[in-house]
Design an enzyme around this catalytic site. Structure first.
Site, PDB file in Angstrom:
ATOM      1  N   ASP A  42      48.296  62.154  41.689  1.00 54.06           N
ATOM      2  CA  ASP A  42      48.978  61.238  42.602  1.00 54.06           C
ATOM      3  C   ASP A  42      48.205  61.137  43.926  1.00 54.06           C
ATOM      4  OD1 ASP A  42      50.922  59.819  44.078  1.00 54.06           O
ATOM      5  OD2 ASP A  42      52.542  60.794  42.968  1.00 54.06           O
ATOM      6  N   THR A  82      53.722  54.857  43.627  1.00 54.69           N
ATOM      7  CA  THR A  82      53.667  55.867  42.569  1.00 54.69           C
ATOM      8  C   THR A  82      54.251  55.377  41.251  1.00 54.69           C
ATOM      9  OG1 THR A  82      53.723  57.677  44.156  1.00 54.69           O
ATOM     10  CG2 THR A  82      54.440  58.183  41.917  1.00 54.69           C
ATOM     11  N   LYS A 164      57.162  65.199  40.263  1.00 56.83           N
ATOM     12  CA  LYS A 164      58.086  64.089  40.477  1.00 56.83           C
ATOM     13  C   LYS A 164      58.644  63.588  39.151  1.00 56.83           C
ATOM     14  CE  LYS A 164      55.499  62.208  44.449  1.00 56.83           C
ATOM     15  NZ  LYS A 164      54.775  61.007  44.944  1.00 56.83           N
ATOM     16  N   HIS A 338      47.451  55.610  42.358  1.00 61.98           N
ATOM     17  CA  HIS A 338      47.055  54.760  43.485  1.00 61.98           C
ATOM     18  C   HIS A 338      46.099  55.567  44.339  1.00 61.98           C
ATOM     19  CE1 HIS A 338      49.743  57.203  45.966  1.00 61.98           C
ATOM     20  NE2 HIS A 338      50.703  56.973  45.099  1.00 61.98           N
ATOM     21  N   HIS A 482      50.308  54.429  51.770  1.00 63.79           N
ATOM     22  CA  HIS A 482      49.588  53.585  50.811  1.00 63.79           C
ATOM     23  C   HIS A 482      50.546  52.475  50.402  1.00 63.79           C
ATOM     24  CE1 HIS A 482      51.955  55.458  47.589  1.00 63.79           C
ATOM     25  NE2 HIS A 482      51.719  56.610  48.193  1.00 63.79           N
TER      26      HIS A 482
END
Length: 548
Positions: A42, A82, A164, A338, A482
């Site tokens: 991530d 994400t 996550k 990303h 981001h």
């Protein structure tokens, strides 16, 4: 390692979008690969990855030495968050088709927030409503490599683990088992109606018995000279940020130990489930969340992110050593959901003076003008998912035709004003055809947004900030961010690896949506029509891609 295809039985019907193929033959060639591993780091931008290449000694170095390294990988879409980024990796589809366009959106009928993996029917296995609430894969509108595999080979197993929930679920797909960390408990998952928490947690129950102690110790070490030499203090919006080890505030999830434990959990699943050892192809997804959380909290160019990358390199090395032991053979892909950039103030101090906190003063000015033009006694523009919502007095989606009328007026008032580089009305964006993204660096900003646009999920006004600009930036919150369509948020590494292969650098751009069809081809799984393309890896006797 030599790759050969699984023997595939003839398909009995044509495939439609998001469908899967029937009947994979039981026989599997002995020289594999029998295990597919997908690692998503991530917020690992191509810039950050390349910055530390000369310092790698562990897992990243092995991937560089033995892998096919695509230094110019892309998340092709414009809203680089994400959840949508993860949704592209094993589906082979852009977010406009996966249905996952943002992390959080708003239900226009109620004005309430809606999480990208929310579920109205599931519960959480640890018995509490925590983190992002009740979740599941219902909002993911397409299938993954794991779903195609299980449909063809029902005895194959698909697991995914992450810090996550959205990282794990997007990699596990609809038919895999997804696990993620929750505070004070360990690994949890979702429970569908008719299932029990005990059954759903069975694969990680033993792992969780040792969890209570891991949230406390070894969060930071200060053991890396290359990191300790960094001087990266900077004045931010509400004070002076001092980069230090240990940092001024920390937690298990905002430390390098988060990813170390995620990889330990992945190793536990690998060993306890004997993945790749049962004569069938299995899959293991690993989403590593620490780089993202540390990047947001402390920026990407300080001591904190440096230690994170160095320790992740070491932990990846140990994980790859475990994959060496899989007798059935392994194919691993690594990428990111990303990219990202550093704290805007530090970026400005380091030679890009245009970076900073975004000037959004055009928005309240536009609301004043719109109230007068349309005779309103409330502000119609409200902050939404990566853009602005057009709402009534109750913060619900404005009824037509006034919604469209206000949208077009707002675009005229906002586009190019202050740090609003581009503002587009979602209906106008959706009216355009989905662009060919084969050359992702050549896509225009509206085309990048089109690849992210989802009806009733994306904001009414999709907004792009000027390069180097971001909102927020407070101590104790997100110092860096981001989510923009600029290449520092879109460019990510893409690496394919199998143990002891000959490494190769590949410079032409490829896309995360190309990973799924490539992996499917290697393991012999039929796919539906995809946005991505199969890539010839040329690893040993890996099969060539079908000629279209």
């Amino acid at each position: 390692m030599l790759f050969k295809r699984l023997l595939v039985g003839a398909a009995s019907a044509a495939l439609a979008l998001a469908s899967v193929s029937p009947a994979l033959a039981d026989d599997v060639r002995e020289d594999g690969p029998h295990l597919v591993v997908t690692v998503v780091v991530d917020q690992l931008s191509a810039n950050l990855f390349n910055q530390y290449r000369s310092h790698f000694t562990g897992g990243f170095k092995r991937l560089l030495d033995e892998g096919l390294v695509h230094a110019n990988g892309f998340q092709t879409h414009g809203v680089t968050e994400t959840c949508p980024g993860h949704s592209t990796v094993l589906t082979g589809m852009h977010p406009t088709h996966t249905g996952i366009s943002v992390n959080y959106s708003v239900n226009g009928d109620t004005g309430e927030g809606r999480y990208c993996m929310a579920s109205e029917v599931n519960t959480l296995a640890h018995g509490k409503v925590t983190d992002n609430g009740n979740v599941g894969t219902e909002l993911l509108k397409v299938d993954t490599v794991g779903d195609w595999l299980v449909a063809q080979s029902p005895d194959s197993r698909v697991f995914a683990v992450s810090g996550k929930d959205r990282g794990a679920m997007n990699l596990a797909g609809h038919h895999g088992r997804a696990f993620w960390f929750t505070d004070g408990f360990g690994l949890t998952t979702y429970v569908r109606p008719g299932e029990t928490a005990t059954e759903r947690l069975a694969p990680v129950a033993q792992f969780n018995t040792a969890y209570p102690d891991i949230e406390k110790d070894g969060l930071w070490t200060g053991a890396y000279a290359v990191c300790n030499a960094i001087s990266a203090d900077v004045d931010v919006v509400d004070g002076r940020f001092v980069s230090s080890i240990p940092p001024y505030r920390t937690s298990f999830s905002a430390s390098p130990k988060y990813d170390e434990e995620t990889l330990r959990a992945a190793t536990y699943l690998l060993q306890s489930q004997r993945l790749g050892q049962g004569g069938k192809v299995d899959m293991l997804g690993v989403s590593l969340s620490g780089t993202d959380i540390i990047g947001h909290t402390f920026g990407t160019q300080g001591r904190e992110q440096c230690e994170q990358i160095m320790r992740l390199d070491t932990a990846l090395g140990a994980f790859l050593a475990e994959l060496d032991k899989v007798e059935g053979g392994v194919i691993l892909s690594l990428t990111a959901d990303h990219g990202g950039s550093d704290t805007n103030e530090r970026t400005a101090a380091r030679g890009f003076p245009f970076a900073g906190r975004a000037d959004l003063s055009a928005v309240p000015a536009a609301n004043i003008a719109l109230r007068e033009q349309f005779g309103l006694d409330f502000d119609p523009l409200n902050r939404g998912a990566s853009g602005m919502r057009i709402t009534d007095a109750q913060k619900r989606t404005m009824a037509e035709p006034m919604r469209t009328q206000i949208a077009h007026a707002a675009v005229e008032l906002l586009n190019g004003k202050g740090d609003l580089f581009y503002v587009g009305f979602i209906d106008d964006i959706l009216s355009q055809p989905v662009p060919d993204s084969l050359y992702p660096e050549n896509l225009t900003v509206p085309e990048r947004l089109r690849l992210s646009a989802v009806k009733d999920v994306s904001a009414d006004l999709m907004i792009v900030l000027a390069p180097g600009k971001a909102t927020g930036g407070r101590l104790g919150s997100n110092l860096s961010s981001h989510g923009q369509p600029w290449d520092y948020d879109r460019r990510v590494p893409i690496i394919f690896w199998t143990p002891n292969a000959e490494g190769q650098e590949r410079f032409m751009p490829v896309r995360t949506i190309d990973i799924a069809p490539t992996i499917a081809n290697i393991i012999g799984v039929e796919t539906p029509k995809l946005d991505g393309r199969c890539m010839d890896l040329g690893l040993g006797e890996s099969p060539s891609c079908p000629v279209e």
